[in-house]
Each structure stands twice: as structure tokens, then as C-alpha cells.
Design a protein around this motif. Structure first.
Motif, PDB file in Angstrom:
ATOM      1  N   GLY A  85       0.774  -1.077  -0.238  1.00  0.00           N
ATOM      2  CA  GLY A  85      -0.502  -0.075  -0.102  1.00  0.00           C
ATOM      3  C   GLY A  85       1.105   1.417  -0.263  1.00  0.00           C
ATOM      4  N   VAL A  86       0.175   2.194   0.509  1.00  0.00           N
ATOM      5  CA  VAL A  86       0.921   3.867   0.369  1.00  0.00           C
ATOM      6  C   VAL A  86       1.917   4.051   2.420  1.00  0.00           C
ATOM      7  CG1 VAL A  86       1.097   6.277   0.579  1.00  0.00           C
ATOM      8  CG2 VAL A  86      -0.823   4.453  -0.783  1.00  0.00           C
ATOM      9  N   LEU A  87       2.965   3.660   1.487  1.00  0.00           N
ATOM     10  CA  LEU A  87       4.267   5.011   2.694  1.00  0.00           C
ATOM     11  C   LEU A  87       4.028   5.884   2.868  1.00  0.00           C
ATOM     12  CD1 LEU A  87       5.970   4.097   5.125  1.00  0.00           C
ATOM     13  CD2 LEU A  87       7.812   3.749   3.182  1.00  0.00           C
ATOM     14  N   ARG A  88       4.037   6.328   4.163  1.00  0.00           N
ATOM     15  CA  ARG A  88       4.184   7.886   4.468  1.00  0.00           C
ATOM     16  C   ARG A  88       5.019   7.548   5.435  1.00  0.00           C
ATOM     17  NH1 ARG A  88      -0.478  12.168   5.977  1.00  0.00           N
ATOM     18  NH2 ARG A  88      -1.286  11.628   4.241  1.00  0.00           N
ATOM     19  N   ALA A  89       6.395   8.289   4.906  1.00  0.00           N
ATOM     20  CA  ALA A  89       7.824   8.789   4.802  1.00  0.00           C
ATOM     21  C   ALA A  89       7.277   9.806   5.888  1.00  0.00           C
ATOM     22  CB  ALA A  89       8.702   8.420   4.213  1.00  0.00           C
ATOM     23  N   LEU A  90       6.946  10.995   5.569  1.00  0.00           N
ATOM     24  CA  LEU A  90       6.613  12.459   5.901  1.00  0.00           C
ATOM     25  C   LEU A  90       5.993  12.414   6.433  1.00  0.00           C
ATOM     26  CD1 LEU A  90       9.789  14.088   3.886  1.00  0.00           C
ATOM     27  CD2 LEU A  90       9.347  12.954   6.335  1.00  0.00           C
ATOM     28  N   VAL A 126      11.069  10.888  14.686  1.00  0.00           N
ATOM     29  CA  VAL A 126      10.490   9.550  14.666  1.00  0.00           C
ATOM     30  C   VAL A 126       9.380   9.187  13.771  1.00  0.00           C
ATOM     31  CG1 VAL A 126       9.483   7.801  16.430  1.00  0.00           C
ATOM     32  CG2 VAL A 126      11.385   9.954  16.937  1.00  0.00           C
ATOM     33  N   ASP A 127       9.428   8.351  13.048  1.00  0.00           N
ATOM     34  CA  ASP A 127       8.496   7.801  11.834  1.00  0.00           C
ATOM     35  C   ASP A 127       7.775   8.811  11.157  1.00  0.00           C
ATOM     36  OD1 ASP A 127       8.284   5.430  12.984  1.00  0.00           O
ATOM     37  OD2 ASP A 127       6.537   5.335  15.129  1.00  0.00           O
ATOM     38  N   GLY A 159      17.655  10.846  15.011  1.00  0.00           N
ATOM     39  CA  GLY A 159      16.380  10.244  14.529  1.00  0.00           C
ATOM     40  C   GLY A 159      16.475   8.599  14.701  1.00  0.00           C
ATOM     41  N   PRO A 160      15.637   7.602  14.641  1.00  0.00           N
ATOM     42  CA  PRO A 160      16.124   6.082  14.174  1.00  0.00           C
ATOM     43  C   PRO A 160      15.994   5.490  13.558  1.00  0.00           C
ATOM     44  CG  PRO A 160      13.810   6.153  15.248  1.00  0.00           C
ATOM     45  CD  PRO A 160      14.422   7.628  15.519  1.00  0.00           C
ATOM     46  N   SER A 161      16.972   4.919  13.002  1.00  0.00           N
ATOM     47  CA  SER A 161      17.059   4.454  11.385  1.00  0.00           C
ATOM     48  C   SER A 161      15.607   3.764  10.689  1.00  0.00           C
ATOM     49  CB  SER A 161      17.874   3.138  10.821  1.00  0.00           C
ATOM     50  OG  SER A 161      18.982   3.150  11.566  1.00  0.00           O
ATOM     51  N   GLY A 162      15.073   3.751   8.980  1.00  0.00           N
ATOM     52  CA  GLY A 162      13.908   3.908   9.293  1.00  0.00           C
ATOM     53  C   GLY A 162      13.334   5.451   9.458  1.00  0.00           C
ATOM     54  N   SER A 163      13.145   6.769  10.008  1.00  0.00           N
ATOM     55  CA  SER A 163      12.340   7.499  10.650  1.00  0.00           C
ATOM     56  C   SER A 163      12.273   8.675   9.305  1.00  0.00           C
ATOM     57  CB  SER A 163      13.030   8.282  11.837  1.00  0.00           C
ATOM     58  OG  SER A 163      14.523   9.137  11.444  1.00  0.00           O
ATOM     59  N   GLY A 164      12.497   8.433   8.683  1.00  0.00           N
ATOM     60  CA  GLY A 164      12.505   9.546   7.642  1.00  0.00           C
ATOM     61  C   GLY A 164      13.431  11.199   7.066  1.00  0.00           C
ATOM     62  N   LYS A 165      14.520  10.307   7.601  1.00  0.00           N
ATOM     63  CA  LYS A 165      15.390  12.169   7.719  1.00  0.00           C
ATOM     64  C   LYS A 165      16.167  11.656   6.351  1.00  0.00           C
ATOM     65  CE  LYS A 165      18.128   9.382  10.854  1.00  0.00           C
ATOM     66  NZ  LYS A 165      18.009   8.216  11.088  1.00  0.00           N
ATOM     67  N   SER A 166      16.746  10.362   5.562  1.00  0.00           N
ATOM     68  CA  SER A 166      17.295  11.020   4.333  1.00  0.00           C
ATOM     69  C   SER A 166      16.191  10.759   3.245  1.00  0.00           C
ATOM     70  CB  SER A 166      17.397   9.735   3.541  1.00  0.00           C
ATOM     71  OG  SER A 166      18.369   8.869   4.792  1.00  0.00           O
ATOM     72  N   THR A 167      15.153  10.698   3.290  1.00  0.00           N
ATOM     73  CA  THR A 167      13.791  11.531   3.025  1.00  0.00           C
ATOM     74  C   THR A 167      14.069  13.336   2.934  1.00  0.00           C
ATOM     75  OG1 THR A 167      12.240   9.362   2.865  1.00  0.00           O
ATOM     76  CG2 THR A 167      11.238  11.825   2.542  1.00  0.00           C
ATOM     77  N   LEU A 168      13.586  13.582   4.576  1.00  0.00           N
ATOM     78  CA  LEU A 168      13.899  14.957   4.697  1.00  0.00           C
ATOM     79  C   LEU A 168      14.927  15.325   3.916  1.00  0.00           C
ATOM     80  CD1 LEU A 168      12.359  17.470   6.197  1.00  0.00           C
ATOM     81  CD2 LEU A 168      13.926  16.774   8.171  1.00  0.00           C
TER      82      LEU A 168
END
Length: 217
Positions: A15-20, A212-213, A37-46
Motif C-alpha cells: 500500500g502507501v507508505l507515508r515517510a513524512l 520519529v516515524d 532519529g532511529p533508522s527508518g524514521s524518514g531522515k534521508s527522505t527529509l
């Protein structure tokens, strides 16, 4: 730089993943902000959003007064070249080019080669590598490579510098040298945003925010 109600979604197999999820963040000229923030929290996306490498699903990003919404890919590229510098954990230097040639890469297609060379040499002297301008990356230490990368990020006089784990491959003393250079950059009015897991970076930063998330806490 200002992000308002920033949302980024990706289609995934489930489905749809909401990264931010509705990020609001403003960074003033001359401010050093660390994002943790932890890995997978959206830092690289930001970071990709702030660096104009990607467009948001919802919300707006404004850099030096220009909103990127509605800009074409070419317009976004020109704005990114003029306003944003990048520093990465793995340096991404071209191994067959000297230090000064690596610094010049973002301006290789610009007309004034003599001015580009002068500026690149000046930046290397500024980061303490005036005696290493002709050295290849393989002849440099990790800290020296990162300082070449910092010099490269400044070749176009950006107003915003984005750093992805800039001290991740460095020992503490070498990391301190790189962070001290970030401090000098902010003194000149350049905003710095660093994504990091390193507490040393947060010690140098003016402000630390936690992601976070996909949400800023």
C-alpha cells in the motif's frame, strides 16, 4: 529554508507508505540544526526534500524565498545548484581527480575556468588543505577527504548546506575539525542541516530536532 506541512508518500507492495507526516521546519541563515532519529524514521527522505532532490506529496519547501512547488525539473536543478551544498558520509570524491579538481566539479560547465580554479584553491586553503591541492583522494586521510567534500559543497556559495552523517566515518578528533569548519560556515550566514546518529554533531549544533516515524518530536 522553510518546510510547511511536508508530506511524502511512496507506493509499496503493501500500500502507501507515508515517510513524512506533516513536517514543519524552519532554518535561519547562520543556524546549525542537527536532525536525529532511529533508522527508518524518514531522515534521508527529509534531506532529499530540503535539498530539492525530490518533490513532496503535500506541503511546500521554500529555499531563500523561492517555493519549489510547480518548478520544472530543470528549474529545480538550477535552484539547487545556486542555493544548496551537499556533504555525504562517504565523501563521493572522484578517485582519478585531484583535490582541487574534485572541488571544481560542480562548476565544470561554468565559463570562467580561471575563477573556478582560484575559488577551489581558496576553499581548500580555508579548510587547511592548501598543501594538498594536487593530491588524489587515495593519498588523503578520511578527515582530509571530508574536508575536500566540504570545500566542494561551498564552491557555488550556497545559502544552505545539507550534511548526511558527516562524521560517520571519522574519529572524534577529525570529526571535531570538520564540525569546526561547519561553525565557521554558519558564522558567514550559511545555514547547516546535518542528519546524524553522532552525539558529537549535536554538541556542536545550535538546535537539535528528533524525527520519529516521519514526525518531528
Amino acid at each position: 529554508m522553510r518546510a510547511r506541512n511536508l508530506v511524502k508518500e511512496y507506493d509499496s507492495g503493501e500500500g502507501v507508505l507515508r515517510a513524512l507526516k506533516g513536517i514543519d521546519l524552519a532554518v535561519r541563515a547562520g543556524e546549525f540544526v542537527a536532525v536525529v532519529g532511529p533508522s527508518g524514521s524518514g531522515k534521508s527522505t527529509l534531506l532529499n526534500q530540503l535539498g530539492l532532490l525530490d518533490t513532496p506529496t503535500e506541503g511546500t519547501v521554500t529555499v531563500e524565498g523561492t517555493a519549489i512547488g510547480g518548478l520544472s525539473v530543470a528549474e529545480r536543478t538550477r535552484l539547487r545548484k545556486r542555493t544548496v551544498g551537499f556533504v555525504f558520509q562517504d565523501f563521493f570524491l572522484i578517485p582519478t581527480l585531484s583535490a582541487v579538481e574534485n572541488v571544481k566539479v560542480p562548476r565544470l560547465l561554468d565559463g570562467d575556468r580561471a575563477e573556478t580554479h582560484r575559488r577551489a584553491t581558496e576553499l581548500l586553503e580555508r579548510v587547511g588543505l592548501g598543501d594538498r591541492v594536487g593530491h588524489l583522494p587515495g593519498e588523503l586521510s578520511g578527515g582530509q577527504k571530508q574536508r575536500v567534500a566540504v570545500a566542494r559543497s561551498l564552491i557555488n556559495d550556497p545559502g544552505l548546506l545539507l550534511a548526511d552523517e558527516p562524521t560517520g566515518n571519522l574519529d572524534r578528533d577529525t570529526g571535531s575539525q570538520v564540525l569546526a569548519e561547519f561553525g565557521r560556515i554558519t558564522d558567514e550566514g550559511v545555514a547547516v542541516v546535518a542528519v546524524t546518529h553522532d552525539e558529537q554533531v549535536t554538541e556542536f549544533a545550535d538546535r537539535t530536532v528528533e524525527l520519529v516515524d516521519g514526525e518531528l518530536t
